[in-house]
Design a protein around this motif. Structure first.
Motif, mmCIF file in Angstrom:
data_model
loop_
_atom_site.group_PDB
_atom_site.id
_atom_site.type_symbol
_atom_site.label_atom_id
_atom_site.label_comp_id
_atom_site.label_asym_id
_atom_site.label_seq_id
_atom_site.Cartn_x
_atom_site.Cartn_y
_atom_site.Cartn_z
ATOM 1 N N VAL A 480 0.829 -1.205 0.000
ATOM 2 C CA VAL A 480 0.000 0.000 0.000
ATOM 3 C C VAL A 480 0.867 1.260 0.000
ATOM 4 C CG1 VAL A 480 -1.574 1.386 1.421
ATOM 5 C CG2 VAL A 480 -2.027 -1.054 1.060
ATOM 6 N N VAL A 481 0.498 2.188 -0.887
ATOM 7 C CA VAL A 481 1.085 3.532 -0.892
ATOM 8 C C VAL A 481 0.052 4.462 -0.258
ATOM 9 C CG1 VAL A 481 1.970 5.428 -2.302
ATOM 10 C CG2 VAL A 481 2.381 3.047 -2.999
ATOM 11 N N LEU A 482 0.441 5.155 0.789
ATOM 12 C CA LEU A 482 -0.490 6.021 1.503
ATOM 13 C C LEU A 482 -0.617 7.385 0.817
ATOM 14 C CD1 LEU A 482 0.391 5.273 5.234
ATOM 15 C CD2 LEU A 482 -1.473 4.343 3.851
ATOM 16 N N ALA A 483 -1.809 7.936 0.895
ATOM 17 C CA ALA A 483 -2.073 9.257 0.326
ATOM 18 C C ALA A 483 -1.408 10.323 1.190
ATOM 19 C CB ALA A 483 -3.579 9.502 0.241
ATOM 20 N N GLN A 484 -0.685 11.240 0.555
ATOM 21 C CA GLN A 484 0.008 12.285 1.293
ATOM 22 C C GLN A 484 -0.973 13.165 2.068
ATOM 23 O OE1 GLN A 484 3.381 12.701 1.780
ATOM 24 N NE2 GLN A 484 3.334 10.641 0.868
ATOM 25 N N GLU A 485 -2.141 13.408 1.487
ATOM 26 C CA GLU A 485 -3.136 14.233 2.155
ATOM 27 C C GLU A 485 -3.574 13.598 3.480
ATOM 28 O OE1 GLU A 485 -3.064 14.879 -2.154
ATOM 29 O OE2 GLU A 485 -3.332 13.096 -0.909
ATOM 30 N N TYR A 486 -3.664 12.275 3.496
ATOM 31 C CA TYR A 486 -4.058 11.549 4.702
ATOM 32 C C TYR A 486 -2.967 11.662 5.771
ATOM 33 C CZ TYR A 486 -5.177 7.586 7.749
ATOM 34 O OH TYR A 486 -5.460 6.783 8.831
ATOM 35 N N LEU A 487 -1.703 11.503 5.362
ATOM 36 C CA LEU A 487 -0.608 11.572 6.319
ATOM 37 C C LEU A 487 -0.473 12.969 6.911
ATOM 38 C CD1 LEU A 487 2.112 9.474 4.442
ATOM 39 C CD2 LEU A 487 0.862 8.804 6.496
ATOM 40 N N GLN A 488 -0.705 13.981 6.101
ATOM 41 C CA GLN A 488 -0.514 15.357 6.547
ATOM 42 C C GLN A 488 -1.679 15.877 7.385
ATOM 43 O OE1 GLN A 488 0.108 17.343 2.825
ATOM 44 N NE2 GLN A 488 2.098 16.366 2.463
ATOM 45 N N ALA A 489 -2.786 15.135 7.370
ATOM 46 C CA ALA A 489 -3.982 15.613 8.075
ATOM 47 C C ALA A 489 -3.861 15.498 9.589
ATOM 48 C CB ALA A 489 -5.217 14.848 7.589
ATOM 49 N N ALA A 490 -2.948 14.657 10.085
ATOM 50 C CA ALA A 490 -2.793 14.482 11.535
ATOM 51 C C ALA A 490 -1.314 14.264 11.845
ATOM 52 C CB ALA A 490 -3.624 13.297 12.029
ATOM 53 N N PRO A 491 -0.793 14.879 12.905
ATOM 54 C CA PRO A 491 0.644 14.792 13.210
ATOM 55 C C PRO A 491 1.124 13.402 13.583
ATOM 56 C CG PRO A 491 -0.560 15.887 14.989
ATOM 57 C CD PRO A 491 -1.516 15.762 13.846
ATOM 58 N N GLY A 492 0.241 12.546 14.069
ATOM 59 C CA GLY A 492 0.676 11.224 14.502
ATOM 60 C C GLY A 492 0.768 10.194 13.390
ATOM 61 N N GLU A 526 1.922 -4.259 3.747
ATOM 62 C CA GLU A 526 3.234 -3.610 3.827
ATOM 63 C C GLU A 526 3.125 -2.235 3.186
ATOM 64 O OE1 GLU A 526 7.833 -4.260 2.227
ATOM 65 O OE2 GLU A 526 6.542 -6.003 2.602
ATOM 66 N N TYR A 527 3.591 -1.221 3.915
ATOM 67 C CA TYR A 527 3.485 0.152 3.427
ATOM 68 C C TYR A 527 4.781 0.549 2.713
ATOM 69 C CZ TYR A 527 -0.535 0.064 6.478
ATOM 70 O OH TYR A 527 -1.734 -0.292 7.065
ATOM 71 N N VAL A 528 4.638 1.075 1.520
ATOM 72 C CA VAL A 528 5.795 1.420 0.696
ATOM 73 C C VAL A 528 5.616 2.836 0.148
ATOM 74 C CG1 VAL A 528 6.339 -0.954 0.042
ATOM 75 C CG2 VAL A 528 4.708 0.353 -1.326
ATOM 76 N N ASP A 529 6.736 3.432 -0.250
ATOM 77 C CA ASP A 529 6.689 4.788 -0.810
ATOM 78 C C ASP A 529 6.135 4.783 -2.236
ATOM 79 O OD1 ASP A 529 7.747 5.945 1.486
ATOM 80 O OD2 ASP A 529 9.811 5.584 0.829
ATOM 81 N N ALA A 530 6.398 3.701 -2.981
ATOM 82 C CA ALA A 530 5.930 3.617 -4.369
ATOM 83 C C ALA A 530 5.856 2.162 -4.778
ATOM 84 C CB ALA A 530 6.868 4.384 -5.303
#
Length: 559
Positions: A480-492, A526-530
């Motif tokens: 899985v590649v996570l959406a940047q908007e999701y990561l930036q929405a909360a500091p944790g 597994e979380y990956v950058d790309a």
């Protein structure tokens, strides 16, 4: 191809001065090039190539990004009866060397961005005797400077009247198993493409009965013109209808895509599902920011999925038409919202003229609801040879014969892609034959699970593969590649935080369980950058599958 895509328009005074290519690049002013200019420049280049000894049937490599000169290169090669061999600007030295050497290309056409890569392997390609480059510096030696040779060449060229079955283009397949194979595409293949093109574009602006009917249609696609999707699904059919195509010589980004759509009033486009997913995540409500004039969107390469399908309808105002085809037999299956309802996630139906079926291992048509190999018959619905077919694989007769069920003249051609046909004739993609796997006895197709994951706001993209397991044979694993908007929405929210990843994994598993069958949820994420991608925008699940197999072997050794 050159006659119908360029020369006839250059002879028509109503079309000759209209734009053929709208050239765009970062930090440069847009430039409009007419059909008359395309014709003149192509004739000059044909004369240059002829002076270099290029003859009918010779392969000429075209290693260039989307730009006006790339269209000139294709038209110049095609009108002299030579064979254009597109090569992606993203190819590394090994990929370039293999294709240049295997094809026995005699000349390479490139620009400043690809010149060094071509020169680095030219010594290993004995047939390659000349390189012509756009924008080469004065210090570049052993290269012919495009601007100089074009300026000195005559501006008229006598068309070589090729036969329908003569090769026009040599495109190498991606080579997911073994070395890449060169598919020889004949001039007639463009005609075979056209029913699919006009249907996937909902006919608007592309009249299938009278190409002289003018319209305001403007086409753009980020698909590389070095691939079938960019060349045969965008550049050539747009020129066939005498319309302008936008050439963007730069990297893709959602913002750039929306800006191009707005600035050029793009009406028709071809966007890969990965591009649409990125646009959906980056700009959920585009019409609040951009003025769009879209009339049709075609998509291919992977399943669009109902999340992206709904986004296109609700936020872009267009029903996306999914399409399916291959380099060897392109534009054979798809949707046409104007003629029949497009169903979310469906590949569509066989496009007019083509005889398409789902067949089993013995070559028999599968009943409704049973998966099989998508196949196209060599003869069309009228019993005549279908013009869509490639001529064969370059110097590989065995591979060509293996593509068919029997006699080449009267047989099914297998695509290697699995699908199910429903009672209404729609095909539903199940994955590549080597992507589908069994886990705990259940047959798993990755596309449905990936589509479900992408619906979650945290996920930008996903790939599902089998993870070898001693007890169950395999379990479902998702990268899985996570959406940047999701990561930036909360500091944790940050990758590498074990607690965050564990909580998100549980959440995504519940999400899939609530949408699909219990056995389909990913047991591991597994979380990956790309994700590993082909240059045509497809996820390379095979790379991830092989990685999992190697990890399994390593665990066994350690045990």
């Amino acid at each position: 191809m050159a006659e119908v895509c360029m020369r006839r328009w250059a002879r028509d005074p109503q079309v000759a001065r209209l734009p053929a290519v709208q050239a765009c690049a970062p930090e440069q002013e847009d430039r409009s090039h007419t059909y008359a200019e395309l014709f003149e420049q192509a004739c000059r280049l044909s004369n240059v190539l002829q002076a270099l000894g290029v003859q009918r049937g010779d392969r000429v490599a075209i290693v260039m990004p989307q730009r006006f000169e790339t269209a000139v290169a294709y038209m110049a090669v095609l009108q002299m009866g030579a064979v254009g061999m597109p090569l992606s600007q993203l190819f590394g030295p090994d990929a370039l060397e293999y294709r240049l050497h295997d094809s026995e290309a005699v000349v390479a056409l490139c620009d400043a961005s690809t010149l060094a890569a071509v020169q680095s392997v030219s010594a290993s390609c004995p047939a390659l005797h000349s390189v012509i480059a756009v924008g080469a510096s004065a210090d570049d030696r052993h290269v012919l400077h495009w601007e100089d040779v074009i300026r000195q060449a005559p501006s008229s060229f006598r068309l070589v009247e090729t036969h329908a079955d003569e090769p026009a283009v040599l495109i190498y397949t991606s080579g997911t198993t073994g070395n890449p194979k060169g598919a020889l595409i004949p001039h007639r293949a463009l005609i075979g493409n056209l029913t699919g093109f006009v249907c996937s574009q909902n006919w608007f602006g592309f009249d299938p009965f009278d190409a002289s009917v003018r319209s305001q249609a403007v086409f753009w696609s980020p698909a590389d013109w070095a691939w079938t999707g960019g060349l045969m699904d965008a550049l050539l059919p747009t020129l066939y209808f005498g319309r302008p195509i936008v050439a963007w010589n730069g990297r893709f980004s959602p913002q750039t895509a929306f800006e191009l759509l707005q600035r050029h009033g793009v009406t028709h486009t071809f966007l890969f599902p990965t591009a649409l997913k990125a646009m959906m995540k980056a700009c959920p409500h585009p019409r609040q920011t951009y003025r769009l004039n879209l009339q049709a969107i075609m998509s291919a390469g992977e399943a669009v999925g109902d999340a992206v399908f709904a986004y296109c309808q609700q936020e872009l105002g267009v029903t996306v038409n999914e399409m399916f085809g291959q380099t060897e037999i392109n534009y054979v299956v798809g949707n046409c919202a104007r003629l029949y309802p497009a169903r979310p996630g469906s590949m569509g139906k066989g496009y007019p003229g083509h005889r398409v079926a789902v067949i089993d291992e013995d070559g028999n048509e599968c009943p409704v609801g049973l998966p099989g190999d998508v196949a196209v018959h060599r003869k069309d619905v009228h019993g005549q040879p279908d013009p869509i077919f490639f001529l064969g694989y370059w110097k590989n007769e065995a591979a060509t014969r293996a593509k068919y069920t029997g006699d080449l003249a009267d047989s099914w051609c297998r695509t290697g892609d699995l699908a199910v046909r429903d009672a209404d004739g729609y095909l539903w993609y199940q994955g590549r034959s080597d992507d589908v796997f069994k886990a705990a006895g259940y047959r798993i197709g990755p596309s449905e699970i990936e589509n479900c994951l992408v619906k979650h706001p945290a996920v930008a993209n996903a790939a599902v593969v089998p993870k070898p397991d001693e007890e169950r044979g395999a379990v479902v694993k998702a990268y899985v590649v996570l959406a940047q908007e999701y990561l930036q929405a909360a500091p944790g929210r940050r990758l590498g935080d074990a607690a965050f990843e564990a909580a998100l994994t549980a959440e995504l598993q519940r999400h899939v369980k609530g949408q699909l069958a219990p056995y389909e949820y990913p047991k591991e994420i597994e979380y990956v950058d790309a994700l590993p991608m082909t240059t045509t925008g497809k996820v390379q699940r095979r790379v991830l599958r092989l990685q999992e197999e190697q990890r399994f072997r390593d665990r066994q050794v350690r045990a």
